[in-house]
Motif scaffolding. Sequence first.
Motif: not given
Lengths: 254, 96
Positions: A14-24, A78-80, A236-238, A242-244
């Motif tokens: 999750l950590r590795l995936g989230d780093n890529a996802l949010i940066h992307s 997922r939530s924040e 939270g804003h991202i 993203m999840q809208y």
Amino acid sequence: MIMTQEEALYKYCLRLGDNALIHSQRLAEWCSNAPFLEEDLALTNLSLDMIGRAQSFLKYAAELEGQGKTADDLAYRRSERQYYNNLLVEQPNGDFAFTMTRQLFVSVFEMLFFEALKKTANDMIAAISAKTLKEVRYHVAHAEDWVIRLGDGTDESHFRMQKAIDELWMYTGELFEMDEVDKVLIMNGMAIDLESIKPEWENYISNVLEQATLDMPKDIYMQTGSRKGIHTEHLGHILSEMQYLQRSYPDATW
Amino acid sequence: MATDTQLDLWEVFIQNKSGNHYMHAGSVHASDKKMAIQNARDTYTRRSEGSSIWVVPSAAIVASNPSDGDMLFDPSNDKIYRHPTFYIMPEGAKNI
């Protein structure tokens, strides 16, 4: 209670995936707003590389979790507090100097990280790491060239670069933080000791900054929190953007 | 006179696989060689079009003058013996 290896591996992915996802997601915000056309394509290319990486890690995380979820479920539902990306990647784009500084800090870390991680005892993670490493080397080259060019450029570009470096520095300490997840996996040869790549990271960054005629910040207070799911106000804003679609129209398809 | 705010122009040539000709793909703006290669890579090889890239400053290209067209190209038009149309292509040869 001690964490099981499965739990630790799930959280690590999750950590590795989230780093890529949010940066992307951050880089995608540059689409149609970059300083010029070619750089617009370059930034969205980086973003697409990261989406691919996020997909691989989150898909594997979903398999490990074993509850029939998909990579999309993990990315969009997922939530924040359930995101484990580093604070650095969720920081706003700011000006171009900011984006390139963030890119340099993250990509140099990722280059050293995946270089070490490709020797992991976990075959899936080893395969994703080997693929990612090729992409990340290019990310480093791109960011490094810009940082040197702008740092050693005009008074204005130098000023903006130094400002970006000084303001983002406090988010770099967290890259090397380890918790129980890391400890459990290191014991099994699946994760790497982040402390071991820290000197190399500092060395690399200080080299680039020297060529760019920029000052490396002194040790200051470092922000922390993401390993526990605690984030800056920006995540939270991202997520709301993203999840809208998935939140409003669950399971929407084309 | 309006100043050009763009970076320098470079022409991009892409080779799709080793051994083939480099083909002109288009142009990019860049301030130096390294940036020109990166921009060419990001602009023209995103969908596996290439295995190698050349970039050339557009200013370094010498072009023929369109008004010299008659002198340069007409003489070859009426001499069919200059064209290799009398050979039969060996079976299986793709690039000749």
